[in-house]
Design a protein around this motif. Structure first.
Motif, PDB file in Angstrom:
ATOM      1  N   ASP A  89     -23.251  12.305  29.776  1.00  0.00           N
ATOM      2  CA  ASP A  89     -22.002  12.735  30.667  1.00  0.00           C
ATOM      3  C   ASP A  89     -21.062  13.824  30.658  1.00  0.00           C
ATOM      4  O   ASP A  89     -20.078  14.048  29.364  1.00  0.00           O
ATOM      5  CB  ASP A  89     -20.774  10.775  30.828  1.00  0.00           C
ATOM      6  N   ARG A  90     -21.174  14.856  31.678  1.00  0.00           N
ATOM      7  CA  ARG A  90     -20.389  16.258  31.417  1.00  0.00           C
ATOM      8  C   ARG A  90     -18.666  15.940  31.458  1.00  0.00           C
ATOM      9  O   ARG A  90     -18.164  16.431  30.395  1.00  0.00           O
ATOM     10  CB  ARG A  90     -20.600  16.974  32.565  1.00  0.00           C
ATOM     11  N   ASP A  91     -18.534  15.330  31.470  1.00  0.00           N
ATOM     12  CA  ASP A  91     -16.555  14.576  31.596  1.00  0.00           C
ATOM     13  C   ASP A  91     -16.338  14.520  29.820  1.00  0.00           C
ATOM     14  O   ASP A  91     -15.556  14.575  29.921  1.00  0.00           O
ATOM     15  CB  ASP A  91     -16.193  13.523  33.166  1.00  0.00           C
ATOM     16  N   ALA A  92     -16.996  13.901  29.548  1.00  0.00           N
ATOM     17  CA  ALA A  92     -16.750  13.002  27.859  1.00  0.00           C
ATOM     18  C   ALA A  92     -16.973  13.917  27.623  1.00  0.00           C
ATOM     19  O   ALA A  92     -15.973  14.361  26.672  1.00  0.00           O
ATOM     20  CB  ALA A  92     -18.098  11.975  28.237  1.00  0.00           C
ATOM     21  N   LEU A  93     -18.372  15.009  27.803  1.00  0.00           N
ATOM     22  CA  LEU A  93     -18.314  15.883  26.402  1.00  0.00           C
ATOM     23  C   LEU A  93     -16.712  17.513  26.922  1.00  0.00           C
ATOM     24  O   LEU A  93     -16.576  17.222  25.875  1.00  0.00           O
ATOM     25  CB  LEU A  93     -19.462  16.882  27.110  1.00  0.00           C
ATOM     26  N   VAL A  94     -17.315  17.578  28.047  1.00  0.00           N
ATOM     27  CA  VAL A  94     -15.145  18.063  28.294  1.00  0.00           C
ATOM     28  C   VAL A  94     -14.644  17.428  27.530  1.00  0.00           C
ATOM     29  O   VAL A  94     -14.064  18.697  26.914  1.00  0.00           O
ATOM     30  CB  VAL A  94     -15.564  18.441  29.491  1.00  0.00           C
ATOM     31  N   GLU A  95     -14.198  16.458  27.674  1.00  0.00           N
ATOM     32  CA  GLU A  95     -13.243  16.205  27.132  1.00  0.00           C
ATOM     33  C   GLU A  95     -12.861  16.177  25.391  1.00  0.00           C
ATOM     34  O   GLU A  95     -12.226  16.273  24.700  1.00  0.00           O
ATOM     35  CB  GLU A  95     -12.668  14.248  27.389  1.00  0.00           C
ATOM     36  N   MET A  96     -14.362  15.829  24.980  1.00  0.00           N
ATOM     37  CA  MET A  96     -14.375  15.742  23.133  1.00  0.00           C
ATOM     38  C   MET A  96     -14.452  17.246  23.203  1.00  0.00           C
ATOM     39  O   MET A  96     -13.632  17.755  22.408  1.00  0.00           O
ATOM     40  CB  MET A  96     -15.665  15.366  23.207  1.00  0.00           C
ATOM     41  N   ILE A  97     -14.940  18.188  24.056  1.00  0.00           N
ATOM     42  CA  ILE A  97     -14.872  19.632  23.332  1.00  0.00           C
ATOM     43  C   ILE A  97     -13.539  20.179  23.839  1.00  0.00           C
ATOM     44  O   ILE A  97     -13.148  20.937  23.056  1.00  0.00           O
ATOM     45  CB  ILE A  97     -15.635  20.623  24.170  1.00  0.00           C
ATOM     46  N   GLU A  98     -12.461  19.685  24.386  1.00  0.00           N
ATOM     47  CA  GLU A  98     -11.274  20.657  24.706  1.00  0.00           C
ATOM     48  C   GLU A  98     -10.167  19.549  24.007  1.00  0.00           C
ATOM     49  O   GLU A  98      -9.882  20.446  23.681  1.00  0.00           O
ATOM     50  CB  GLU A  98     -10.268  20.146  26.079  1.00  0.00           C
ATOM     51  N   ALA A  99     -10.501  18.783  23.673  1.00  0.00           N
ATOM     52  CA  ALA A  99      -9.323  18.310  22.555  1.00  0.00           C
ATOM     53  C   ALA A  99      -9.822  18.939  20.528  1.00  0.00           C
ATOM     54  O   ALA A  99      -8.914  19.121  20.429  1.00  0.00           O
ATOM     55  CB  ALA A  99      -9.987  16.765  21.974  1.00  0.00           C
ATOM     56  N   LYS A 100     -11.187  19.333  20.838  1.00  0.00           N
ATOM     57  CA  LYS A 100     -11.963  19.858  19.793  1.00  0.00           C
ATOM     58  C   LYS A 100     -10.823  21.475  19.687  1.00  0.00           C
ATOM     59  O   LYS A 100     -10.433  21.406  18.561  1.00  0.00           O
ATOM     60  CB  LYS A 100     -13.033  19.678  19.323  1.00  0.00           C
ATOM     61  N   ASN A 128     -30.766  24.040  31.371  1.00  0.00           N
ATOM     62  CA  ASN A 128     -30.369  23.251  31.773  1.00  0.00           C
ATOM     63  C   ASN A 128     -28.395  24.418  31.552  1.00  0.00           C
ATOM     64  O   ASN A 128     -27.791  24.276  30.834  1.00  0.00           O
ATOM     65  CB  ASN A 128     -29.066  22.020  31.731  1.00  0.00           C
ATOM     66  N   GLU A 129     -28.501  25.573  32.417  1.00  0.00           N
ATOM     67  CA  GLU A 129     -27.768  26.274  32.239  1.00  0.00           C
ATOM     68  C   GLU A 129     -26.059  25.732  32.881  1.00  0.00           C
ATOM     69  O   GLU A 129     -25.280  26.622  32.495  1.00  0.00           O
ATOM     70  CB  GLU A 129     -28.389  27.692  33.128  1.00  0.00           C
ATOM     71  N   ALA A 130     -26.274  25.199  33.938  1.00  0.00           N
ATOM     72  CA  ALA A 130     -24.458  24.707  33.989  1.00  0.00           C
ATOM     73  C   ALA A 130     -24.329  24.072  32.792  1.00  0.00           C
ATOM     74  O   ALA A 130     -22.888  24.418  32.606  1.00  0.00           O
ATOM     75  CB  ALA A 130     -25.411  23.274  35.500  1.00  0.00           C
ATOM     76  N   MET A 131     -24.412  23.129  32.086  1.00  0.00           N
ATOM     77  CA  MET A 131     -24.414  22.802  31.279  1.00  0.00           C
ATOM     78  C   MET A 131     -24.002  23.582  30.189  1.00  0.00           C
ATOM     79  O   MET A 131     -22.899  23.836  29.350  1.00  0.00           O
ATOM     80  CB  MET A 131     -25.402  21.901  30.605  1.00  0.00           C
ATOM     81  N   MET A 132     -24.369  24.408  29.788  1.00  0.00           N
ATOM     82  CA  MET A 132     -24.054  25.810  28.847  1.00  0.00           C
ATOM     83  C   MET A 132     -23.199  26.309  29.122  1.00  0.00           C
ATOM     84  O   MET A 132     -22.532  26.576  27.908  1.00  0.00           O
ATOM     85  CB  MET A 132     -25.345  26.621  28.307  1.00  0.00           C
ATOM     86  N   GLU A 133     -23.436  27.219  30.115  1.00  0.00           N
ATOM     87  CA  GLU A 133     -22.073  28.442  30.945  1.00  0.00           C
ATOM     88  C   GLU A 133     -20.905  26.992  31.108  1.00  0.00           C
ATOM     89  O   GLU A 133     -19.785  27.457  30.254  1.00  0.00           O
ATOM     90  CB  GLU A 133     -23.023  28.701  32.038  1.00  0.00           C
ATOM     91  N   GLN A 134     -20.536  26.314  31.349  1.00  0.00           N
ATOM     92  CA  GLN A 134     -19.815  25.500  31.290  1.00  0.00           C
ATOM     93  C   GLN A 134     -18.539  24.983  30.022  1.00  0.00           C
ATOM     94  O   GLN A 134     -18.126  25.002  29.836  1.00  0.00           O
ATOM     95  CB  GLN A 134     -19.415  24.774  32.484  1.00  0.00           C
ATOM     96  N   ILE A 135     -19.598  23.726  29.816  1.00  0.00           N
ATOM     97  CA  ILE A 135     -19.239  23.473  28.133  1.00  0.00           C
ATOM     98  C   ILE A 135     -18.779  24.697  27.056  1.00  0.00           C
ATOM     99  O   ILE A 135     -17.734  24.681  26.305  1.00  0.00           O
ATOM    100  CB  ILE A 135     -20.404  22.970  27.546  1.00  0.00           C
ATOM    101  N   ALA A 136     -19.075  25.929  27.293  1.00  0.00           N
ATOM    102  CA  ALA A 136     -18.770  27.157  26.487  1.00  0.00           C
ATOM    103  C   ALA A 136     -17.734  27.394  27.134  1.00  0.00           C
ATOM    104  O   ALA A 136     -16.580  27.595  26.160  1.00  0.00           O
ATOM    105  CB  ALA A 136     -19.644  28.374  26.366  1.00  0.00           C
ATOM    106  N   GLY A 137     -17.410  27.479  28.112  1.00  0.00           N
ATOM    107  CA  GLY A 137     -16.089  28.001  28.511  1.00  0.00           C
ATOM    108  C   GLY A 137     -15.043  26.893  28.111  1.00  0.00           C
ATOM    109  O   GLY A 137     -13.818  27.403  27.909  1.00  0.00           O
TER     110      GLY A 137
END
Length: 563
Positions: free
Chosen positions: A319-330, A348-357
């Protein structure tokens, strides 16, 4: 979770891989030796010495016979001489099969009326993945999907002739210049350029890097895992004595295959041992990588996870929201995230670009050994060593001088006006030697604009008319490393800059050409018939290998459009 130092996989143990077919030998020389400021605008500085010629570029990393289609949304600036007048571009191959690649493109930025919306605010962007990905499509016989094109990433793929910062107290220089638009006689282009200060190798802070590698079955392709190994083996060769690398892999399960080390031989042997198979427990792999990074955290150093994958997360925390929450905390704890995209078909370019941001890192797409060297060797300092964080740009236009404007690209980096002064709002980071370029297209007051005059529109305010000498106020906010309070830089673009402007030349002309190319690929309806051939003519002859390659891409796009 497996114990550290041990790795097993549900779908088979790690086995020895074939020797790498891709090598970094023969890659183009590092793009450096940039020009210091000699005064005047960025586009007017000339007289640079020619750098020595590099060896011929290597063959492409792979040569697929077809590629899938898509559903869903340095001259002294760092030039190198190409071995001949023709930049290498692989032969065109025509795509036939549908695919499952995922993109989340934004709508093209709308035109703004200065009278009602005088302020434009955005976070800087230093990603380059959209350009390399678009190149992959074009060189294999397809136009890239519009949703895959982010014009700012195409512009920022290249280096420009911005002056070096004069002091490290202000970690980057700010350049503004103005030119007439090549595609609309009633508009002008206003360019804003940032350049970070460079650091010498012995000045680099120590790095704690965790290579997080997708070795699932979807990576079992010549343009995926073998190319990942090549890319990361090249980065391993750049390590200093205080740097450390760990390797975490994931497929059906996740595990640590290399304890922290700076022994290049150990790193490359560990990379060589990997093979692909199994499903994609991406979330578990990311969590383990962060745990390893935290266990080996270096105070005052670079602590980063480098994720190499096709982005196909299908087991675990998907789930992207859960991934983003973990990535932002780290991220907030000091561990950043870089994503390196590989492959075709299920990318999945959408995933790659957004989680790096969200991870305060950067996103790049690797389609060849040459690109791997560019991103992870030639540009390693700007990729890994941050010199300023939360960098935001805000431009206020004077309605007495400028009536309409639009920002070219940066759609997914837009911020609210109130975000600019709010230090709690996260924004983009700038690495050592990094450059950021933004281009606005503007309509002077009284000229024909994209939007017709309104019947009940008010006159500009008295204050605006009193400041007729000023066309725009450009402000930048940034934080130094370790700081929580932002600093402000501001400059004024004068009205006289517009009155004396000519068509863009030299460096500015090339930037405008790339901007036009991106907008044409996106289907921008405000380009007034300006086409790929026009973009190629605007770019002009180039000596730099990467710029020559761009010119070739305009030819490919023109040929496909004509066909």
């Amino acid at each position: 979770m497996h114990e550290r130092g041990e790795f097993t996989m549900r779908h088979g143990k790690l086995t020895g891989a074939l020797a790498l077919a891709l090598v970094l030998a023969g890659c183009a020389a590092q793009q450096d030796g940039e020009m210091a400021s000699t005064g005047g605008t960025a586009s007017d500085r000339t007289g640079e010495e020619a750098p020595p010629p590099p060896p011929p570029p290597p063959p492409p990393a792979y040569a697929p016979q077809e590629i899938v289609s898509v559903t869903g949304s340095r001259n002294r600036t760092g030039a190198m001489r190409a071995p001949n007048a023709e930049a290498y571009v692989p032969p065109v191959r025509v795509a036939t099969d549908p695919g499952r690649e995922q993109y989340e493109g934004e709508e093209i930025s709308p035109v703004k009326l200065v009278q009602s919306e005088p302020v434009s605010t955005f976070s800087v962007d230093v990603d380059t993945g959209a350009y390399a990905n678009a190149r992959r499509f074009l060189t294999t016989g397809m136009m890239p999907p519009r949703a895959a094109v982010r014009t700012e990433e195409m512009i920022n793929y290249f280096r420009y002739d911005y002056p070096r910062p004069e002091t490290r107290d202000v970690p980057f220089s700010v350049t503004t210049d103005v030119a007439r638009s090549p595609w609309n006689e009633d508009t002008y282009l206003m360019r804003i350029g940032l350049r970070g200060y460079d650091i010498e190798r012995d000045e680099r802070p120590p790095a704690n890097l965790v290579f997080l590698m997708d070795v699932s079955g979807s990576m079992n392709s010549p343009d995926k895992l073998p190319l990942v190994k090549t890319a990361l083996a090249g980065l391993a060769g750049e390590l200093g004595e205080d740097d450390r690398v760990s390797i975490v892999v994931y497929a059906g399960a996740a595990g640590l295959v290399l304890e922290p080390t700076n022994d290049t031989g150990k790193i490359r042997r560990a990379l060589d041992s990997l093979s692909a198979g199994g499903s994609t427990a991406g979330g578990a792999g990311l969590q383990l990588a962060y745990n390893i990074a935290q266990d080996n955290f270096i105070e005052g150093g670079v602590n980063r996870v480098i994720l190499a994958t096709d982005g196909d997360f299908n087991v675990g925390v998907s789930d992207r929201d859960a991934l983003v929450e973990m990535i932002e905390a780290k991220r907030d704890s000091g561990i950043t995230l870089t994503t390196l995209g590989f492959g075709t078909g299920n990318y999945n370019e959408a995933m790659m670009e957004q989680i790096a941001g969200h991870g305060n890192g950067n996103y790049a797409y690797i389609d060849s050994a040459l690109e791997a060297k560019k991103v992870l060797s030639d540009e390693m300092s700007s990729t890994l060593f941050t010199i300023a964080k939360d960098v935001k740009i805000q431009v206020e236009f004077n309605p007495a001088v400028i009536s309409q404007y639009r920002l070219v690209g940066y759609e997914n980096r837009a911020l609210r006006e109130e975000d600019f002064d709010n230090d709690a709002v996260d924004a983009g980071d700038i690495g050592a030697g990094h450059q950021v370029t933004a281009i606005y297209e503007v309509v002077p007051a009284g000229a024909k604009g994209w939007i017709a005059p309104r019947r009940y529109e008010d006159r500009p305010s008295t204050e605006a008319e009193l400041r007729m000498a000023e066309a725009a106020h450009v402000k930048l906010r940034y934080k130094l490393l370790g700081g929580d309070t932002s600093r402000l830089i501001d400059t004024v673009v004068m009205s006289d800059d517009f009155r004396s402007a000519r068509l863009p030349r030299g460096d500015f002309a090339f930037a405008a050409s790339v901007a036009a190319f991106g907008q044409i690929l996106r289907g921008d309806t405000l380009m007034n018939g300006f086409d790929f051939a026009d973009a190629r003519a605007l770019a002009g002859p180039q000596r730099d290998y990467w710029r020559q390659e761009f010119v070739k891409l305009t030819e490919l796009a023109d040929a496909m459009k004509g066909g």
